[in-house]
Scaffold this active site. Sequence first.
Site, PDB file in Angstrom:
ATOM      1  N   GLU A  79       0.572  -1.210  -0.138  1.00  0.00           N
ATOM      2  CA  GLU A  79      -0.042   0.128  -0.165  1.00  0.00           C
ATOM      3  C   GLU A  79       0.956   1.159   0.159  1.00  0.00           C
ATOM      4  OE1 GLU A  79      -2.084   0.544   3.914  1.00  0.00           O
ATOM      5  OE2 GLU A  79      -1.293  -1.189   4.512  1.00  0.00           O
ATOM      6  N   CYS A 111      -3.617  -3.363   4.316  1.00  0.00           N
ATOM      7  CA  CYS A 111      -2.611  -4.449   4.912  1.00  0.00           C
ATOM      8  C   CYS A 111      -3.030  -5.891   4.484  1.00  0.00           C
ATOM      9  CB  CYS A 111      -2.462  -4.344   6.462  1.00  0.00           C
ATOM     10  SG  CYS A 111      -2.091  -2.614   6.818  1.00  0.00           S
ATOM     11  N   HIS A 233      -2.469 -10.089  12.014  1.00  0.00           N
ATOM     12  CA  HIS A 233      -1.865  -8.965  11.584  1.00  0.00           C
ATOM     13  C   HIS A 233      -1.499  -7.985  12.696  1.00  0.00           C
ATOM     14  CE1 HIS A 233      -1.364  -5.217   9.497  1.00  0.00           C
ATOM     15  NE2 HIS A 233      -2.549  -4.633   9.772  1.00  0.00           N
TER      16      HIS A 233
HETATM   17  N1  COA Z   1       2.130   2.779  30.755  1.00  0.00           N
HETATM   18  C1  COA Z   1       1.429   1.732  30.173  1.00  0.00           C
HETATM   19  N2  COA Z   1       0.265   1.941  29.487  1.00  0.00           N
HETATM   20  C2  COA Z   1      -0.092   3.047  28.940  1.00  0.00           C
HETATM   21  C3  COA Z   1       0.676   4.311  29.493  1.00  0.00           C
HETATM   22  C4  COA Z   1       1.867   4.252  30.601  1.00  0.00           C
HETATM   23  N3  COA Z   1       2.018   5.189  30.965  1.00  0.00           N
HETATM   24  N4  COA Z   1      -0.112   5.394  28.951  1.00  0.00           N
HETATM   25  C5  COA Z   1      -0.879   4.679  28.161  1.00  0.00           C
HETATM   26  N5  COA Z   1      -0.800   3.412  27.975  1.00  0.00           N
HETATM   27  C6  COA Z   1      -1.690   2.617  27.379  1.00  0.00           C
HETATM   28  C7  COA Z   1      -3.140   2.865  27.387  1.00  0.00           C
HETATM   29  O1  COA Z   1      -3.952   2.655  28.475  1.00  0.00           O
HETATM   30  C8  COA Z   1      -3.603   2.220  25.831  1.00  0.00           C
HETATM   31  O2  COA Z   1      -3.813   1.029  26.395  1.00  0.00           O
HETATM   32  P1  COA Z   1      -5.329   0.200  25.827  1.00  0.00           P
HETATM   33  O3  COA Z   1      -5.376   0.103  24.349  1.00  0.00           O
HETATM   34  O4  COA Z   1      -4.940  -1.044  26.067  1.00  0.00           O
HETATM   35  O5  COA Z   1      -6.250   0.818  26.567  1.00  0.00           O
HETATM   36  C9  COA Z   1      -2.414   2.310  25.106  1.00  0.00           C
HETATM   37  O6  COA Z   1      -1.434   2.669  25.801  1.00  0.00           O
HETATM   38  C10 COA Z   1      -2.677   3.502  24.041  1.00  0.00           C
HETATM   39  O7  COA Z   1      -2.953   4.385  24.678  1.00  0.00           O
HETATM   40  P2  COA Z   1      -3.928   5.717  24.073  1.00  0.00           P
HETATM   41  O8  COA Z   1      -3.937   6.825  24.908  1.00  0.00           O
HETATM   42  O9  COA Z   1      -5.002   4.998  23.647  1.00  0.00           O
HETATM   43  O10 COA Z   1      -3.065   6.185  22.832  1.00  0.00           O
HETATM   44  P3  COA Z   1      -3.210   7.283  21.623  1.00  0.00           P
HETATM   45  O11 COA Z   1      -4.638   7.742  21.697  1.00  0.00           O
HETATM   46  O12 COA Z   1      -2.072   8.007  21.699  1.00  0.00           O
HETATM   47  O13 COA Z   1      -3.178   6.231  20.359  1.00  0.00           O
HETATM   48  C11 COA Z   1      -2.556   4.544  18.851  1.00  0.00           C
HETATM   49  C12 COA Z   1      -2.022   5.594  19.878  1.00  0.00           C
HETATM   50  C13 COA Z   1      -1.135   4.175  18.117  1.00  0.00           C
HETATM   51  C14 COA Z   1      -3.091   3.375  19.439  1.00  0.00           C
HETATM   52  C15 COA Z   1      -3.210   5.165  17.677  1.00  0.00           C
HETATM   53  O14 COA Z   1      -2.808   6.278  17.248  1.00  0.00           O
HETATM   54  C16 COA Z   1      -3.565   4.190  16.845  1.00  0.00           C
HETATM   55  O15 COA Z   1      -4.385   3.208  16.825  1.00  0.00           O
HETATM   56  N6  COA Z   1      -2.854   4.368  15.654  1.00  0.00           N
HETATM   57  C17 COA Z   1      -2.682   3.370  14.313  1.00  0.00           C
HETATM   58  C18 COA Z   1      -4.118   2.667  14.152  1.00  0.00           C
HETATM   59  C19 COA Z   1      -3.600   1.676  12.979  1.00  0.00           C
HETATM   60  O16 COA Z   1      -2.511   1.516  12.944  1.00  0.00           O
HETATM   61  N7  COA Z   1      -4.717   1.249  12.308  1.00  0.00           N
HETATM   62  C20 COA Z   1      -4.232   0.363  11.341  1.00  0.00           C
HETATM   63  C21 COA Z   1      -5.474  -0.390  10.987  1.00  0.00           C
HETATM   64  S1  COA Z   1      -5.295  -2.046  11.587  1.00  0.00           S
END
Ligand code: COA
Length: 390
Positions: A79, A111, A233
Site C-alpha cells: 500500500e 494491509c 496482522h
Molecule cells: N504505561 C502503560 N500503558 C500506558 C501508559 C503508561 N504510562 N499510557 C498509556 N498507556 C496505554 C493506554 O492505556 C492504552 O492501552 P489500551 O489500548 O489497552 O487501553 C495504550 O497505552 C494506548 O494509549 P492511548 O491513549 O489509547 O494512545 P493514543 O490515543 O495516543 O493512540 C495509537 C495511539 C497508536 C493506539 C493510535 O494512534 C492508533 O491506533 N494508531 C494506528 C491505528 C492503526 O494502525 N490502524 C491500522 C489499521 S489496523
Amino acid sequence: MQIGIDRLGMYSPHFFVDLKDLAEARGVDPNKFIIGIGQSEQAVAPSSEDVVTMGANAAAEFIDDIDTSKVGLVILGTETGIDASKSGAVIIQRLLGLPEWVRTYEIKQACYGGTAGLMTARDYVAAHPDKTALVIAADIARYGLNSGGEVTQGAGAVAMLISANPAIMTINDDSVFMSRDIMDFWRPVYTDLALAKGKYSTEQYIKFFDDVWARYQQQTGLTLDDFAAVNFHLPYTKMGLKAFWTALPEVSEDKQTALLDAYQESTVYSRRIGNIYTGSLYLGLVSLLENDGHVQAGDRLGMFSYGSGAVGEFFSGELQEGFARFLHADAHREYLDSRQRLSVAEYERVFNNKVPYSADDYSADPQYLSGRYVLTGVENQERQYEERPE
Ligand code: COA
C-alpha cells in the site's frame, strides 16, 4: 494436492530508532509505547529503500536456492507503491534476474495485500502444480513526525515462495473472508502519510476478527483447541492481543497460557521493526517459527489478516516436517542486533529526506545505503535501482 509456503524471507532496513528515545523526545512516558502499545524499536527506511528494494532484499534470502525457471507469477502486495501505474513487481523481477516468462503485478487493499497475493498464488499453483509463485509483501508505514500514529511506523518486507508440496507450511482450503466499506485508515494519493482513526480502526479490527472467527468455527467445526498458535496482522503488537482476548475465554486456562506464549513469540520481530502493513502478518509467522521452541511439524496455525477499508480473512496452515531447515533464525537475530541506532534528530532528518513528489531529479544520501538492492536516486523521473556487491 497440498499447496503452501515453500520458502520464507524477510528484510527490514539497517536503521532504527529506540522508542524510549522517541518517547522522551515527545514528552511521553516510555511505558505507553513499550507496554501500552507494545513496541520497543522502529525500523527507519532511508530514501534509498522502498518497497521494490526491500521486497527484492527479502526474496534474496532464498532466490539463489530455488529453481527460478519454475516461477510463473510474481505478485507484490503493498500500500506504499512507488508508481500509480507501473507495478513494483516487474522491477523486482528484473533485480532478481528472474526469467521473462512470468506474470508480474501489484495488489492493493491496505494491509490485506499480502494475503490477497498469497491466496491468488495458491489458486495459481492449484491450476499449474508444476509452477511456483513469488509473493512479496512490502511497506513503509509513515504517519508523520509528532503524530499519534508515529509510534506505530515501521518498514520491511516478507517474501514467500508458494508451491505444491511446500517445505514450510501448507495453506488449508478453509479461508473465511469478508469485506465491508468503512473509513478506518486510508492514504489519499497526494500524501505519503497515512490517515487513521486510531480508536475506530482498533474497534473495526476486533469486530472483523470476531466475525470471521465465529464464521470459521461454524464452517469448520474447529475451536481454538485445534490450534498451536494464531498469528495476527500486527499494526502494533498490542492490537492482535486485543482481538485475541475476545476468543481466548473459549479454552482452558492452560491452553490460554500456551496460546499467549506463542503470541508473544510471534510478536518478537514486530516489536523491533514496527508495522510493515502487508507483510506484518507474515513477519509474525517468521517470528513465531524462529523464536518459539514449541511449534512443531503437524501443528495447525491460525492466520488472521486485516486490511483497513476493510477486508478480514481467517485461514489456517499446517507446519511441515523439517520446516526449521528453511528458516534463518540466527541470521535474522544477528541482523536485528547489528542495526544502527539513530538519535531522534537523525531519524527526523532521514524521515524528511524523501524522494520528492515532483519531477525533480533526486540523489539518495550515500551514507545510508545498505542492503543488496538500493534506490540510488531519480533521473528524468525514472527511479534508479542498483545491486550492490555483497
Ligand atoms: N504505561 C502503560 N500503558 C500506558 C501508559 C503508561 N504510562 N499510557 C498509556 N498507556 C496505554 C493506554 O492505556 C492504552 O492501552 P489500551 O489500548 O489497552 O487501553 C495504550 O497505552 C494506548 O494509549 P492511548 O491513549 O489509547 O494512545 P493514543 O490515543 O495516543 O493512540 C495509537 C495511539 C497508536 C493506539 C493510535 O494512534 C492508533 O491506533 N494508531 C494506528 C491505528 C492503526 O494502525 N490502524 C491500522 C489499521 S489496523
